[in-house]
Scaffold this motif. Structure first.
Motif, PDB file in Angstrom:
ATOM      1  N   ALA A 141      -1.105  -1.464  -5.488  1.00 19.33           N
ATOM      2  CA  ALA A 141      -1.893  -2.618  -5.065  1.00 19.33           C
ATOM      3  C   ALA A 141      -3.386  -2.361  -5.228  1.00 19.33           C
ATOM      4  N   SER A 142      -3.809  -1.145  -4.954  1.00 22.36           N
ATOM      5  CA  SER A 142      -5.222  -0.805  -5.128  1.00 22.36           C
ATOM      6  C   SER A 142      -5.595  -0.718  -6.597  1.00 22.36           C
ATOM      7  N   ALA A 143      -4.653  -0.278  -7.424  1.00 21.07           N
ATOM      8  CA  ALA A 143      -4.935  -0.132  -8.856  1.00 21.07           C
ATOM      9  C   ALA A 143      -5.014  -1.484  -9.553  1.00 21.07           C
ATOM     10  N   VAL A 144      -4.280  -2.475  -9.041  1.00 18.54           N
ATOM     11  CA  VAL A 144      -4.277  -3.818  -9.640  1.00 18.54           C
ATOM     12  C   VAL A 144      -4.604  -4.817  -8.533  1.00 18.54           C
ATOM     13  N   PRO A 145      -5.847  -4.877  -8.090  1.00 17.36           N
ATOM     14  CA  PRO A 145      -6.180  -5.699  -6.917  1.00 17.36           C
ATOM     15  C   PRO A 145      -6.018  -7.195  -7.138  1.00 17.36           C
ATOM     16  N   ASP A 146      -5.951  -7.648  -8.390  1.00 16.18           N
ATOM     17  CA  ASP A 146      -5.760  -9.075  -8.664  1.00 16.18           C
ATOM     18  C   ASP A 146      -4.294  -9.481  -8.661  1.00 16.18           C
ATOM     19  N   ALA A 147      -3.378  -8.511  -8.564  1.00 17.61           N
ATOM     20  CA  ALA A 147      -1.950  -8.821  -8.569  1.00 17.61           C
ATOM     21  C   ALA A 147      -1.513  -9.311  -7.198  1.00 17.61           C
ATOM     22  N   ARG A 148      -0.674 -10.354  -7.180  1.00 15.78           N
ATOM     23  CA  ARG A 148      -0.059 -10.825  -5.939  1.00 15.78           C
ATOM     24  C   ARG A 148       1.283 -10.101  -5.792  1.00 15.78           C
ATOM     25  N   LEU A 149       1.308  -9.080  -4.935  1.00 16.11           N
ATOM     26  CA  LEU A 149       2.501  -8.263  -4.739  1.00 16.11           C
ATOM     27  C   LEU A 149       3.247  -8.731  -3.497  1.00 16.11           C
ATOM     28  N   VAL A 150       4.564  -8.857  -3.641  1.00 18.72           N
ATOM     29  CA  VAL A 150       5.416  -9.324  -2.540  1.00 18.72           C
ATOM     30  C   VAL A 150       6.464  -8.248  -2.269  1.00 18.72           C
ATOM     31  N   LEU A 151       6.415  -7.665  -1.089  1.00 17.16           N
ATOM     32  CA  LEU A 151       7.396  -6.649  -0.711  1.00 17.16           C
ATOM     33  C   LEU A 151       8.644  -7.342  -0.175  1.00 17.16           C
ATOM     34  N   ASP A 152       9.753  -7.198  -0.889  1.00 16.73           N
ATOM     35  CA  ASP A 152      11.009  -7.817  -0.476  1.00 16.73           C
ATOM     36  C   ASP A 152      11.641  -7.056   0.694  1.00 16.73           C
ATOM     37  N   HIS A 153      12.315  -7.789   1.572  1.00 16.87           N
ATOM     38  CA  HIS A 153      13.189  -7.233   2.613  1.00 16.87           C
ATOM     39  C   HIS A 153      12.465  -6.246   3.544  1.00 16.87           C
ATOM     40  N   LEU A 154      11.173  -6.469   3.778  1.00 16.31           N
ATOM     41  CA  LEU A 154      10.360  -5.588   4.631  1.00 16.31           C
ATOM     42  C   LEU A 154      10.384  -4.133   4.174  1.00 16.31           C
ATOM     43  N   GLY A 155      10.705  -3.897   2.909  1.00 24.16           N
ATOM     44  CA  GLY A 155      10.795  -2.529   2.415  1.00 24.16           C
ATOM     45  C   GLY A 155      12.120  -1.860   2.719  1.00 24.16           C
ATOM     46  N   ASN A 156      13.134  -2.634   3.118  1.00 26.33           N
ATOM     47  CA  ASN A 156      14.486  -2.123   3.356  1.00 26.33           C
ATOM     48  C   ASN A 156      14.551  -0.970   4.356  1.00 26.33           C
ATOM     49  N   PRO A 157      13.924  -1.101   5.515  1.00 26.99           N
ATOM     50  CA  PRO A 157      14.032  -0.021   6.503  1.00 26.99           C
ATOM     51  C   PRO A 157      15.393  -0.039   7.191  1.00 26.99           C
ATOM     52  N   THR A 158      15.859   1.127   7.609  1.00 26.46           N
ATOM     53  CA  THR A 158      17.048   1.213   8.453  1.00 26.46           C
ATOM     54  C   THR A 158      16.665   1.278   9.918  1.00 26.46           C
ATOM     55  N   ALA A 159      15.392   1.552  10.190  1.00 29.38           N
ATOM     56  CA  ALA A 159      14.837   1.594  11.538  1.00 29.38           C
ATOM     57  C   ALA A 159      13.317   1.614  11.392  1.00 29.38           C
ATOM     58  N   ALA A 160      12.629   1.453  12.512  1.00 33.04           N
ATOM     59  CA  ALA A 160      11.165   1.470  12.489  1.00 33.04           C
ATOM     60  C   ALA A 160      10.666   2.910  12.529  1.00 33.04           C
ATOM     61  N   THR A 161      10.959   3.640  11.459  1.00 27.21           N
ATOM     62  CA  THR A 161      10.624   5.058  11.397  1.00 27.21           C
ATOM     63  C   THR A 161       9.133   5.252  11.146  1.00 27.21           C
ATOM     64  N   ALA A 162       8.670   6.486  11.366  1.00 30.46           N
ATOM     65  CA  ALA A 162       7.272   6.817  11.103  1.00 30.46           C
ATOM     66  C   ALA A 162       6.950   6.643   9.621  1.00 30.46           C
ATOM     67  N   GLU A 163       7.893   6.981   8.748  1.00 32.84           N
ATOM     68  CA  GLU A 163       7.672   6.824   7.311  1.00 32.84           C
ATOM     69  C   GLU A 163       7.472   5.365   6.948  1.00 32.84           C
ATOM     70  N   TRP A 164       8.327   4.490   7.485  1.00 31.45           N
ATOM     71  CA  TRP A 164       8.191   3.065   7.196  1.00 31.45           C
ATOM     72  C   TRP A 164       6.895   2.510   7.755  1.00 31.45           C
ATOM     73  N   ARG A 165       6.568   2.876   8.984  1.00 27.33           N
ATOM     74  CA  ARG A 165       5.351   2.371   9.612  1.00 27.33           C
ATOM     75  C   ARG A 165       4.106   2.789   8.826  1.00 27.33           C
ATOM     76  N   SER A 166       4.065   4.035   8.386  1.00 23.11           N
ATOM     77  CA  SER A 166       2.886   4.497   7.648  1.00 23.11           C
ATOM     78  C   SER A 166       2.777   3.795   6.303  1.00 23.11           C
ATOM     79  N   GLY A 167       3.906   3.549   5.667  1.00 24.61           N
ATOM     80  CA  GLY A 167       3.880   2.820   4.407  1.00 24.61           C
ATOM     81  C   GLY A 167       3.434   1.382   4.595  1.00 24.61           C
ATOM     82  N   MET A 168       3.912   0.749   5.640  1.00 26.98           N
ATOM     83  CA  MET A 168       3.509  -0.628   5.913  1.00 26.98           C
ATOM     84  C   MET A 168       2.030  -0.710   6.283  1.00 26.98           C
ATOM     85  N   GLN A 169       1.541   0.281   7.023  1.00 25.85           N
ATOM     86  CA  GLN A 169       0.123   0.306   7.364  1.00 25.85           C
ATOM     87  C   GLN A 169      -0.727   0.399   6.108  1.00 25.85           C
TER      88      GLN A 169
END
Length: 258
Positions: A141-169
């Motif tokens: 997203a930073s490399a192509v700031p003009d692109a409209r990126l849509v993350l499907d399915h909230l990133g497919n988490p199995t739980a609200a893990t630290a890895e998922w939270r940091s990626g979403m942040q």
């Protein structure tokens, strides 16, 4: 309402290797089979097959059904075509990486070039990823700031893990990223409210959009149930954005894209 994530397929035309021979979804699903929710809705059709021929089939269906307001089709982002179908209903592209868990694939030079070409063509880019790849998506997203990126399915988490939270942040810090509240029927039930609350806190309703993920959702819930559950998880003040406004802005016609 705009349901921004609906699939249809005809197994006489599509092989769909991701569906095993005995898979319960291994049958035809058409727009005529799509159950209507209590209120009328528009639809965005999303690719199910890694074949550019499917794009033409989806656009033909869209041209015959006034409910369809857009098609997110498959084109190879590693070898993006010079010419696209001349149809305003083609609004996006989804070309999942071979390994949806590898963050480095997203910023490989060929992939970045393809995303940039799709963005230049006025298309949104759907990302089908797993939590371990989200930091790579933020770098993309930073490399192509003009692109409209849509993350499907909230990133497919199995739980609200630290890895998922940091990626979403990291993704939330990129203003060109939106998140699709789709596939919730398959996400961890115990953590579902937490997942939605985190997404809402990080992105705000103006960067969230709804998708039923029909017919895949039927493995766990009806389309009506998915709509009901998503509605119940969100404050009423967010509904206009999540259920319509964000999708209108993201999946706009290429003719109106800047």
């Amino acid at each position: 309402m705009i349901d921004a994530h609906v699939h249809v397929w005809d197994l006489t035309r599509r092989r769909l290797p991701w569906l095993a021979p005995d898979h319960p979804l291994r049958r035809n699903f058409t727009l005529a089979d799509l159950p209507d929710p209590p209120n009328p809705s528009h639809l965005v059709l999303v690719q199910a097959d890694a074949d550019p021929a499917e794009v033409g089939e989806l656009l033909a269906l869209a041209g015959e059904d006034p409910r369809v307001v857009g098609v997110v089709g498959w084109f190879d982002l590693l070898d993006f075509p010079d010419r696209l179908p001349d149809d305003p209903l083609l609004v996006g592209v989804r070309s999942p990486p071979v390994d949806q868990t590898d963050p480095d694939l997203l910023t490989a030079p060929a992939h970045v070039r393809g995303v940039r070409a799709a963005a230049d063509a006025g298309l949104a880019i759907d990302l089908l990823l797993r939590p371990s790849a989200l930091l790579g998506a933020a770098r993309l997203a930073s490399a192509v700031p003009d692109a409209r990126l849509v993350l499907d399915h909230l990133g497919n988490p199995t739980a609200a893990t630290a890895e998922w939270r940091s990626g979403m942040q990291a993704l939330a810090e990129c203003p060109n990223v939106t998140v699709k509240l789709s596939g919730i029927a398959h996400l961890a039930t115990d953590d579902l409210r937490t997942l939605v609350d985190v997404a809402l806190e990080l992105f705000g309703s103006e960067r969230l959009l709804f998708g039923s993920d029909w017919p895949v959702c039927t493995l766990a819930a009806t389309r009506a149930e998915v709509i009901r559950r998503t509605t119940a998880l969100l404050p009423p003040a967010t509904h206009n954005d999540v259920f319509r406004g964000t999708a209108q802005r993201i999946y706009r016609s290429r003719e109106t894209a800047p």
